[in-house]
Design a protein around this motif. Structure first.
Motif, mmCIF file in Angstrom:
data_model
loop_
_atom_site.group_PDB
_atom_site.id
_atom_site.type_symbol
_atom_site.label_atom_id
_atom_site.label_comp_id
_atom_site.label_asym_id
_atom_site.label_seq_id
_atom_site.Cartn_x
_atom_site.Cartn_y
_atom_site.Cartn_z
ATOM 1 N N UNK A 474 -2.263 0.197 -6.004
ATOM 2 C CA UNK A 474 -3.357 0.795 -5.442
ATOM 3 C C UNK A 474 -4.525 -0.163 -6.057
ATOM 4 N N UNK A 475 -4.566 -0.686 -7.192
ATOM 5 C CA UNK A 475 -5.682 -1.334 -7.607
ATOM 6 C C UNK A 475 -5.679 -2.740 -7.029
ATOM 7 N N UNK A 476 -4.672 -3.266 -6.707
ATOM 8 C CA UNK A 476 -4.529 -4.518 -5.883
ATOM 9 C C UNK A 476 -5.338 -4.622 -4.644
ATOM 10 N N UNK A 477 -4.904 -3.540 -4.132
ATOM 11 C CA UNK A 477 -5.361 -3.130 -2.680
ATOM 12 C C UNK A 477 -7.010 -2.813 -2.684
ATOM 13 N N UNK A 488 -2.639 -6.587 2.664
ATOM 14 C CA UNK A 488 -3.139 -5.293 2.438
ATOM 15 C C UNK A 488 -2.000 -4.112 2.827
ATOM 16 N N UNK A 489 -1.333 -4.487 3.964
ATOM 17 C CA UNK A 489 -0.273 -3.809 4.664
ATOM 18 C C UNK A 489 0.754 -3.571 3.601
ATOM 19 N N UNK A 490 1.262 -4.687 3.026
ATOM 20 C CA UNK A 490 2.239 -4.784 2.012
ATOM 21 C C UNK A 490 1.931 -3.947 0.650
ATOM 22 N N UNK A 491 0.822 -3.937 0.203
ATOM 23 C CA UNK A 491 0.176 -3.524 -0.821
ATOM 24 C C UNK A 491 0.028 -1.759 -0.545
ATOM 25 N N UNK A 492 -0.188 -1.359 0.801
ATOM 26 C CA UNK A 492 -0.617 0.025 0.937
ATOM 27 C C UNK A 492 0.652 0.420 1.321
ATOM 28 N N UNK A 493 1.936 -0.162 1.561
ATOM 29 C CA UNK A 493 3.162 0.472 1.704
ATOM 30 C C UNK A 493 3.917 0.556 0.188
ATOM 31 N N UNK A 494 3.757 -0.404 -0.696
ATOM 32 C CA UNK A 494 4.339 -0.339 -1.927
ATOM 33 C C UNK A 494 3.372 0.772 -2.805
ATOM 34 N N UNK A 501 13.679 -0.797 -4.376
ATOM 35 C CA UNK A 501 14.183 -1.677 -3.225
ATOM 36 C C UNK A 501 13.679 -1.067 -1.876
ATOM 37 N N UNK A 502 13.904 0.279 -1.849
ATOM 38 C CA UNK A 502 13.496 1.074 -0.581
ATOM 39 C C UNK A 502 11.904 0.860 -0.300
ATOM 40 N N UNK A 503 11.088 0.599 -1.297
ATOM 41 C CA UNK A 503 9.851 0.587 -1.235
ATOM 42 C C UNK A 503 9.389 -0.731 -0.608
ATOM 43 N N UNK A 504 10.072 -1.749 -1.227
ATOM 44 C CA UNK A 504 10.061 -3.234 -0.857
ATOM 45 C C UNK A 504 10.299 -3.452 0.725
ATOM 46 N N UNK A 508 7.940 -4.757 3.914
ATOM 47 C CA UNK A 508 8.130 -5.757 4.878
ATOM 48 C C UNK A 508 8.222 -4.978 6.299
ATOM 49 N N UNK A 509 8.539 -3.831 6.606
ATOM 50 C CA UNK A 509 8.547 -3.229 7.801
ATOM 51 C C UNK A 509 6.931 -3.033 8.065
ATOM 52 N N UNK A 510 6.211 -2.960 7.366
ATOM 53 C CA UNK A 510 4.943 -2.503 7.658
ATOM 54 C C UNK A 510 4.065 -3.641 8.482
#
Length: 695
Positions: A474-477, A488-494, A501-504, A508-510
């Motif tokens: 969130x802070x990096x976003x 930004x898409x990756x950070x938002x999904x994380x 592993x599921x979050x990662x 990538x799917x984002x």
């Protein structure tokens, strides 16, 4: 992460020629490296270019033929669909034909033969086709079977779009003929499937059915006449299923006639296309809006430019399609198509885009998107500055060094490596490393590599550094610049799904599919580069047993690429059947074959050393499918022109004007180059072979 020198793996790759070369600086400024895309019809994408225009090629290449046939001002100046164009031209051509045979036995053939084609076919060819068609039709109607017609050639047509137009026109006018291509030659022969169906149905229905098949209009249907005989209907069902079952499906519908008898009709419709997940796609009542334009960009990556465009227009990056990725530190011109955006909306953001180093040209509506690889190549205008001898000896004849280098590249070509821009310029992580982690399904590692900061102090790397130290997505976003859509898409999904592993996987799917698979292609490109270098170091320029070569003598454009790649036999090696420019090497994937000589063994060991010995080249949880492909090992520049320029603070002139060697020592020498390369070739790689140095 440890820092390491950039492009160390390029340094180890071999060359095809042994000339000395020279050093110099490329991309001193973006204006030193100008790239212009060449479309599928061989036209440069310039300011007056019109992507997708059916008339551009016709008007430029056939203007004289057009005038000779006196189509008239309306036909010459109005934009047509392909069908309208064929109809208009056919009318004028038919008016010019006054020697059509009056034989009543021949009049049963389609007498509008002469109005089926555009000016690409001469009258002599159309007359030959007319006679051939009548002969075929006469044989089909004859009770004597077994007659065999030879093929008829309509001529050579290098342009694929022109061939497609003629294919369609011939089949729509003469559905009892089959068109096919051998290399660039277009030929026709009898359609035996037509003959078989005409024995089950009327000639009129057979004609209409094959025209329906060739037109391939979405959501269209074809219904045969009602039929009371079940056995006969079964024969029709079986015939269509056997011959065209992958394309269409049939169903019988019952109905009652006026006399009270039950009659059944067979209806044929095209099968619905399936998505990659296997589900049938939903038919949309309102088709998408597509707007095409030419993008001029300076000092900007293609994907970065798309990020700016999508942010300005309020659409997703995946709504943009393009034929190829262009260099960053350069001025480039390329075709693009955006979905869900009208031309008017695109023009509204034009002025704002100029502040980002972009200009848009030739905005107009089209009805389809672009595909990767939908181009024939690129034209380059390059200035290599401050050139000199590798030895540093100023007394060396620089003109001789350049002449020798250019001559060798013209005559011997260059090894068709993927260029450094394919792998990124990171000192700590590069694209191929991320691709390897994705192939091994190490999602957390791939995400970590993707967000690894470099040493430069800029907003992007500060945001990455913060995440690397804190794992606070969130802070990096909050720190990541808005233009960095992927990050930004990756950070938002994380932030939403966590660092598991599921979050990662979800991160990538984002991001769009084209961006996900880009990293895997980068890894496969690195493997290809090293395989090509090993192949040349091991066997040189000789074609040897076990090599893969590309062939196109079967003439079937619809055959898969794998069917046109064969393994060289010992006899073919002895007979020198093939040359080195026909040799191809595979990009790793699940649908390719490998060489059966030492190069094939090298692939096996390289993949095993990377931990991919059991890799299926499918990453299901990321919806990535990597079939692989084949790439020629050698390529040549086209229309290569060059000159040496001697520059000083006050003047610039050609080198031969300078005769005093002492004067030359105090001046800077540049090399100007202009050439074309086929699609997927890299100018930096061509220059590497010429200059014998990496960039």
């Amino acid at each position: 992460m440890e820092e390491r020198p950039f492009d160390t793996f390029l340094d180890s790759l071999c060359y095809i020629s042994d000339h000395i070369g020279f050093y110099g600086t490329i991309k001193h400024s973006p204006s030193d490296f100008v790239v212009t895309e060449i479309d599928v019809s061989g036209q440069l994408v310039t300011k007056d270019y019109r992507i997708g225009s059916e008339d551009m090629q016709r008007n430029s290449n056939n203007e004289n033929d057009f005038k000779k046939q006196k189509v008239g001002p309306r036909a010459a100046n109005t934009t047509h669909s392909p069908a309208e164009f064929i109809k208009d031209v056919s009318k004028s051509v038919s008016e010019k034909v006054d020697d059509v045979s009056n034989d009543p036995n021949l009049l049963e053939c389609e007498t509008d033969l002469y109005n089926l084609h555009n000016p690409l076919l001469s009258l002599d060819v159309q007359k030959s086709l007319y006679n051939f068609a009548c002969s075929v039709k006469s044989t089909f109607e004859s009770p004597v079977t077994g007659s065999d017609h030879c093929e008829l050639s309509l001529g050579l047509f290098p342009d694929k779009n022109n061939r497609a137009n003629i294919h369609s026109a011939v089949r729509q006018t003469h559905p009892f003929l089959l068109t096919f291509t051998r290399s660039t030659e277009l030929l026709v022969k009898p359609n035996l499937d037509y003959q078989e169906l005409s024995q089950l149905t009327s000639e009129e229905e057979t004609d209409a059915f094959f025209k329906f098949l060739d037109a391939k209009v979405d959501n269209s249907k074809f219904t045969f006449q009602p039929d009371v005989c079940k056995e006969h209907r079964t024969s029709v069902h079986h015939f269509i299923s056997k011959k065209f079952g992958k394309l269409v499906e049939t169903k019988s519908f019952s109905g009652e006639s006026n006399d009270g008898l039950q009659k059944v009709s067979i209806t044929v419709r095209f099968r619905e296309k399936k998505s990659s997940s296997g589900k049938r796609q939903r038919t949309e009542e309102n088709p998408d809006i597509f707007t095409a334009f030419t993008l001029e960009k300076e000092n900007l990556e293609t994907l970065e430019a798309i990020s700016y465009l999508s942010s300005s227009l309020g659409v997703l990056p995946s709504d943009f399609s393009y034929a190829g990725i262009k260099d960053k530190k350069a001025i480039t011109y390329q075709s693009m198509v955006v979905k869900k955006v009208t031309p008017q909306r695109l023009l509204e953001v034009e002025s704002a885009l100029e502040t980002k180093g972009m200009k848009i040209r030739n905005v107009h509506s089209v009805n389809h998107h672009l595909h990767l690889g939908q181009l024939t190549g690129n034209h380059f205008m390059i200035i290599v500055r401050d050139i000199g001898s590798h030895s540093g000896d100023t007394s060396e004849d620089l003109q001789k060094r350049v002449d020798e280098a250019v001559h060798n590249v013209k005559t011997r070509g260059f090894l068709n490596y993927y260029g450094p821009q394919r792998f990124g310029k990171g000192q700590k992580t590069q694209s191929h490393e991320i691709g390897l982690a994705l192939l091994k399904e190490e999602m957390a590692q791939a995400t970590k590599l993707f967000l690894t900061p470099e040493n430069s102090d800029d907003p992007v790397n500060r945001a990455k550094q913060y995440f690397y130290q804190t794992e606070d997505a969130k802070g990096a976003l909050a720190l990541m610049p808005a233009c960095k859509i992927r990050e930004r898409m990756v950070l938002r999904a994380l932030n939403r799904y966590g660092l598991s592993e599921e979050g990662c996987v979800r991160s990538w799917l984002s991001i769009p599919h084209s961006m996900r698979i880009f990293y895997i292609h980068a890894y496969c490109s690195k493997v290809w580069n090293e395989a090509a270098s090993y192949r040349i170091c091991t066997y040189g320029s000789k074609v040897v047993e076990g090599d893969l070569v590309f062939r196109n003598e079967d003439g079937n454009e619809k055959s898969s690429l794998g069917d046109r790649v064969r393994i060289v036999t010992a006899k073919e090696e002895d007979d020198k059947v093939y040359s080195i420019h026909q040799v191809v090497l595979p990009m790793p994937g699940h649908s390719i074959k490998y060489p059966t000589n030492k190069v094939g063994q090298w692939y096996k060991e390289a993949l095993a050393n990377a931990g991919l010995q059991s890799c299926k080249f499918r990453v299901g949880n990321l919806q990535l499918n990597i079939p692989g492909c084949y790439r020629p090992i050698l390529k040549y520049p086209h229309n290569l022109i060059y000159e040496l320029i001697v520059e000083s603070a006050n003047q610039s002139q050609e080198m031969e004007d300078w005769t005093n060697s002492e004067d030359l020592k105090s001046l800077k020498t540049s090399l100007k180059l202009s050439f074309k390369l086929d699609s997927s070739c890299y100018a930096t790689v061509c220059l590497r072979e010429m200059m014998k140095c990496n960039f």
